[in-house]
Scaffold this motif. Sequence first.
Motif, short mmCIF file in Angstrom:
data_model
loop_
_atom_site.label_atom_id
_atom_site.label_comp_id
_atom_site.label_asym_id
_atom_site.label_seq_id
_atom_site.Cartn_x
_atom_site.Cartn_y
_atom_site.Cartn_z
N LEU A 3 -13.78 1.25 -39.02
CA LEU A 3 -12.77 2.29 -39.22
C LEU A 3 -11.72 1.82 -40.22
O LEU A 3 -11.26 0.68 -40.16
CB LEU A 3 -12.10 2.64 -37.91
CG LEU A 3 -12.97 3.30 -36.83
CD1 LEU A 3 -12.15 3.55 -35.58
CD2 LEU A 3 -13.58 4.59 -37.35
N SER A 4 -11.34 2.70 -41.12
CA SER A 4 -10.26 2.39 -42.07
C SER A 4 -9.10 3.35 -41.83
O SER A 4 -9.30 4.53 -41.53
CB SER A 4 -10.75 2.49 -43.51
OG SER A 4 -11.22 3.79 -43.81
N ALA A 5 -7.90 2.83 -41.96
CA ALA A 5 -6.70 3.65 -41.80
C ALA A 5 -6.39 4.35 -43.12
O ALA A 5 -6.40 3.73 -44.18
CB ALA A 5 -5.52 2.78 -41.39
N ALA A 23 -1.13 -1.18 -39.83
CA ALA A 23 -2.56 -0.90 -39.71
C ALA A 23 -3.32 -2.12 -39.21
O ALA A 23 -4.19 -2.04 -38.34
CB ALA A 23 -3.12 -0.43 -41.04
N TYR A 28 -7.10 -2.34 -37.50
CA TYR A 28 -7.88 -1.94 -38.67
C TYR A 28 -8.17 -3.14 -39.57
O TYR A 28 -7.32 -4.02 -39.76
CB TYR A 28 -7.10 -0.90 -39.48
CG TYR A 28 -7.09 0.49 -38.89
CD1 TYR A 28 -8.22 1.30 -38.97
CD2 TYR A 28 -5.96 1.00 -38.27
CE1 TYR A 28 -8.21 2.59 -38.44
CE2 TYR A 28 -5.94 2.28 -37.73
CZ TYR A 28 -7.08 3.07 -37.82
OH TYR A 28 -7.07 4.34 -37.30
N TRP A 233 -17.79 2.42 -44.20
CA TRP A 233 -16.49 2.69 -43.57
C TRP A 233 -16.36 4.15 -43.15
O TRP A 233 -16.94 5.05 -43.78
CB TRP A 233 -15.37 2.34 -44.54
CG TRP A 233 -15.27 0.88 -44.82
CD1 TRP A 233 -15.88 0.19 -45.85
CD2 TRP A 233 -14.56 -0.10 -44.07
NE1 TRP A 233 -15.58 -1.14 -45.76
CE2 TRP A 233 -14.76 -1.36 -44.69
CE3 TRP A 233 -13.75 -0.04 -42.93
CZ2 TRP A 233 -14.19 -2.53 -44.22
CZ3 TRP A 233 -13.18 -1.20 -42.45
CH2 TRP A 233 -13.40 -2.43 -43.08
N CYS A 236 -9.90 7.33 -41.24
CA CYS A 236 -9.15 8.17 -40.30
C CYS A 236 -8.16 9.03 -41.08
O CYS A 236 -6.97 8.70 -41.19
CB CYS A 236 -8.45 7.30 -39.27
SG CYS A 236 -9.60 6.31 -38.27
N LEU A 255 -11.64 -0.44 -32.50
CA LEU A 255 -10.70 -1.25 -33.27
C LEU A 255 -10.62 -2.65 -32.68
O LEU A 255 -10.68 -2.85 -31.48
CB LEU A 255 -9.31 -0.60 -33.28
CG LEU A 255 -9.23 0.72 -34.05
CD1 LEU A 255 -7.93 1.45 -33.73
CD2 LEU A 255 -9.33 0.48 -35.55
#
Length: 273
Positions: A3-5, A23, A28, A233, A236, A255
Amino acid sequence: MKLSAHLGFQFNEVPFLARFADAAKAGYKGVEFPSPYNHDPAVLKEELDRNGLHLVQIAAPMGNSQAGDKGMTPFPVRVEEYKRSIQTALNNAVYLGCPRIHVMAGIVAREADASWAVYVANLRAAVELFSASGITTLVEVMSPRGMPNFYLSSFELAERLFNEITDPNLQVLIDTYHVASLGLDVVATLKEWLPKTGHIQIADYPDRHEPGTGSLPFGAIFNAVAAFGYDQWIGCEYHPLGDTVSGLRYLAPYLANSEVLLRPGYCPQHRDP
């Protein structure tokens, strides 16, 4: 999952440069944001390195954001400006170690202003330029609900585009909110397009908040993505319903530092079975 912010949507409680640390604290390992161009690249790189973060995608310059521009790709009168924009994007991506550049299509107020031939030629130029540096070009279908008058507004148009540009370095960005806004089944769309998908972004529907606040079955979506073999990836890109960290409770299992998110406080009402 990785997951990427999205730092344009999340951690808006603090100034932009402070969002990197927040983050990372939330667990993250990757971040994304469309426009690095208002900041010193050396400062951005320092924040990425200090916090152990990967920059997973940026967008090419979109034109005049104050005038509502969301890309310049199909406009014959802006070809030279477009060429400068993709070179600027490449320079920043290489310096920041970013492997994907999203080339947004643009807002078309009048059909006569845009040209499909110019759109295809401009995207082909981006693919050739970026792929020489090992960078993937992304395009995204955006729904009329989420982005009125966006040029690439259907997967039928996307299919036409991919039939004309067959280079594997051109890939699609799938956004769950836009897919749902088009009235399509998210899991079925992912299954169909996954071979050409270079990035996924998540937001619930209809209000574009975090997973668990709307109608989309994210348990099934995440399981399907894993089953289909997608290992890139997932960004979000949603508007937190409350504060960012409290809204991450649903994503805590995915996470690294999920214990940070499990404190008492706001928790959205999950509708996933």
